[in-house]
Design a protein around this motif. Structure first.
Motif, PDB file in Angstrom:
ATOM      1  N   ASP A  50       0.812  -1.220   0.000  1.00 28.10           N
ATOM      2  CA  ASP A  50       0.000   0.000   0.000  1.00 28.10           C
ATOM      3  C   ASP A  50       0.847   1.273   0.000  1.00 28.10           C
ATOM      4  O   ASP A  50       0.550   2.238   0.713  1.00 28.10           O
ATOM      5  N   GLY A  51       1.904   1.262  -0.773  1.00 27.59           N
ATOM      6  CA  GLY A  51       2.740   2.456  -0.920  1.00 27.59           C
ATOM      7  C   GLY A  51       3.829   2.617   0.113  1.00 27.59           C
ATOM      8  O   GLY A  51       4.657   3.520   0.008  1.00 27.59           O
ATOM      9  N   ILE A  52       3.858   1.748   1.120  1.00 27.68           N
ATOM     10  CA  ILE A  52       4.880   1.833   2.179  1.00 27.68           C
ATOM     11  C   ILE A  52       5.898   0.720   1.972  1.00 27.68           C
ATOM     12  O   ILE A  52       5.556  -0.464   1.996  1.00 27.68           O
ATOM     13  N   ALA A  88      19.344  -1.895  -3.177  1.00 22.31           N
ATOM     14  CA  ALA A  88      17.923  -1.859  -2.835  1.00 22.31           C
ATOM     15  C   ALA A  88      17.382  -0.430  -2.882  1.00 22.31           C
ATOM     16  O   ALA A  88      16.250  -0.196  -3.328  1.00 22.31           O
ATOM     17  N   LEU A  89      18.191   0.527  -2.449  1.00 25.87           N
ATOM     18  CA  LEU A  89      17.741   1.918  -2.475  1.00 25.87           C
ATOM     19  C   LEU A  89      17.532   2.418  -3.900  1.00 25.87           C
ATOM     20  O   LEU A  89      16.591   3.169  -4.168  1.00 25.87           O
ATOM     21  N   ARG A  90      18.386   1.989  -4.797  1.00 24.89           N
ATOM     22  CA  ARG A  90      18.195   2.378  -6.193  1.00 24.89           C
ATOM     23  C   ARG A  90      16.922   1.757  -6.764  1.00 24.89           C
ATOM     24  O   ARG A  90      16.237   2.365  -7.594  1.00 24.89           O
ATOM     25  N   GLU A  91      16.586   0.563  -6.285  1.00 24.41           N
ATOM     26  CA  GLU A  91      15.333  -0.062  -6.693  1.00 24.41           C
ATOM     27  C   GLU A  91      14.143   0.708  -6.121  1.00 24.41           C
ATOM     28  O   GLU A  91      13.124   0.908  -6.808  1.00 24.41           O
ATOM     29  N   VAL A  92      14.264   1.146  -4.879  1.00 29.84           N
ATOM     30  CA  VAL A  92      13.210   1.958  -4.270  1.00 29.84           C
ATOM     31  C   VAL A  92      12.989   3.237  -5.077  1.00 29.84           C
ATOM     32  O   VAL A  92      11.848   3.603  -5.395  1.00 29.84           O
ATOM     33  N   GLU A  93      14.071   3.906  -5.422  1.00 29.91           N
ATOM     34  CA  GLU A  93      13.957   5.170  -6.154  1.00 29.91           C
ATOM     35  C   GLU A  93      13.291   4.981  -7.511  1.00 29.91           C
ATOM     36  O   GLU A  93      12.581   5.863  -7.989  1.00 29.91           O
ATOM     37  N   SER A  94      13.499   3.819  -8.115  1.00 29.78           N
ATOM     38  CA  SER A  94      12.940   3.564  -9.442  1.00 29.78           C
ATOM     39  C   SER A  94      11.481   3.121  -9.400  1.00 29.78           C
ATOM     40  O   SER A  94      10.868   2.912 -10.448  1.00 29.78           O
ATOM     41  N   HIS A  95      10.911   2.986  -8.185  1.00 27.13           N
ATOM     42  CA  HIS A  95       9.510   2.566  -8.058  1.00 27.13           C
ATOM     43  C   HIS A  95       8.747   3.547  -7.152  1.00 27.13           C
ATOM     44  O   HIS A  95       8.222   3.167  -6.096  1.00 27.13           O
ATOM     45  N   PRO A  96       8.665   4.813  -7.558  1.00 26.40           N
ATOM     46  CA  PRO A  96       8.006   5.815  -6.695  1.00 26.40           C
ATOM     47  C   PRO A  96       6.509   5.602  -6.523  1.00 26.40           C
ATOM     48  O   PRO A  96       5.931   6.078  -5.539  1.00 26.40           O
ATOM     49  N   ASP A  97       5.868   4.919  -7.460  1.00 26.29           N
ATOM     50  CA  ASP A  97       4.429   4.661  -7.318  1.00 26.29           C
ATOM     51  C   ASP A  97       4.158   3.541  -6.325  1.00 26.29           C
ATOM     52  O   ASP A  97       3.161   3.577  -5.593  1.00 26.29           O
ATOM     53  N   GLU A  98       5.036   2.540  -6.308  1.00 25.86           N
ATOM     54  CA  GLU A  98       4.863   1.414  -5.388  1.00 25.86           C
ATOM     55  C   GLU A  98       5.384   1.726  -3.988  1.00 25.86           C
ATOM     56  O   GLU A  98       4.893   1.195  -2.994  1.00 25.86           O
ATOM     57  N   ILE A  99       6.418   2.597  -3.908  1.00 20.24           N
ATOM     58  CA  ILE A  99       6.993   2.963  -2.613  1.00 20.24           C
ATOM     59  C   ILE A  99       7.013   4.479  -2.510  1.00 20.24           C
ATOM     60  O   ILE A  99       7.829   5.157  -3.139  1.00 20.24           O
ATOM     61  N   LYS A 100       6.112   5.014  -1.698  1.00 26.15           N
ATOM     62  CA  LYS A 100       6.041   6.456  -1.484  1.00 26.15           C
ATOM     63  C   LYS A 100       6.797   6.874  -0.221  1.00 26.15           C
ATOM     64  O   LYS A 100       7.292   7.998  -0.123  1.00 26.15           O
TER      65      LYS A 100
END
Length: 264
Positions: free
Chosen positions: A15-17, A42-54
């Protein structure tokens, strides 16, 4: 959402978290080179998925330790150049936490010593409980904090308290960490992750472009002369007026309804 698998960290999102868990419980989540590399990847993966991880929560595996420090068994035989490379790797990974457009919360679920204190200090805010202990014990090992401890800790708690923590190499309690501003929230141990999710949801109600720009302005402006910093703030403020989120947010306010932000 399926994320890459890592040997030393877990990355999940609901849910975005997002939750990034340092996952070496047998060694109290100590940071070795491979773990620092996994964190950066992992952080670079987080940055590339801003819709899935807000919003990203960073925590440690198990109930005893957030991160108990750097891996001394790896460091003890290093020469000067190897130590420099390790420090640079840590700075790169922790710098990527600061540079993430997403808001970051450290859920400090136990010992945050050495590299653990430095990791938590890289996040936008820190939540702890009675189980939380902070410390920078490096001088007791004949070295100094090398993952940002002499710099980020100073910016959080001031020169005097940072020097005291580093020079005495003693642990401080969660109450003391909260008193000096190293912890932003202090809750019961069983409420730690609930509180992190509560704050994440509060952040996510807002315009995420604005959150990212505000985070950038605070971080960059803190090290600039005030006249330069406020000019930067004006420029970032103006940039938001080119976004759909600004139009939606102000229209919703005038129309007395909830905003429906799209991140555009």
């Amino acid at each position: 959402m399926n994320f890459n698998k890592y040997d030393n960290v877990l990355l999940e999102a609901t849910d975005g978290i997002g939750t990034l868990t340092i996952n070496r419980p047998k060694v109290l989540n100590a940071l070795n080179s491979a773990t620092l590399q996994d964190i950066g990847d992992a952080l670079r993966e987080v940055e590339s998925h801003p819709d899935e991880i807000k919003v990203l929560i960073i925590t440690g595996s198990g109930t005893k330790s957030f991160v108990a420090g750097a891996d001394i068994t790896e460091m003890r035989s290093m020469n000067t150049m190897q130590a420099l490379a390790l420090s640079k790797l840590a700075h790169k990974s922790f710098g990527e936490i600061e540079d993430l457009p997403q808001f970051t919360i450290a859920a400090v679920n136990g010992y945050a010593l050495g590299g653990g204190c430095e990791l938590a200090s890289s996040c936008d805010m820190r939540i702890g409980s009675a189980k939380t202990k902070f410390g920078q014990p490096e001088v007791g090992l004949g070295t100094i904090p090398g993952f940002g401890g002499t710099q980020r800790l100073t910016r959080l708690v001031g020169r005097g308290k940072a020097k005291e923590m580093i020079a005495t190499s003693t642990m401080i309690s969660a109450d003391e960490a909260y008193r000096i501003g190293l912890l932003d929230e202090l809750v019961e141990p069983e409420e730690l992750m609930n509180k992190a999710h509560e704050i994440a949801k509060q952040v996510m109600k807002n315009g995420m472009i604005a959150v990212a720009l505000a985070k950038y302005s605070v971080d960059r402006g803190a090290d600039l002369p005030l006249d330069v910093a406020v000019d930067m703030e004006s420029q970032l403020f103006a940039e938001t007026f080119a976004t759909q989120d600004q139009t939606e947010g102000m229209n919703a306010f005038v129309e007395k309804r909830d905003s429906k932000f799209t991140g555009k």
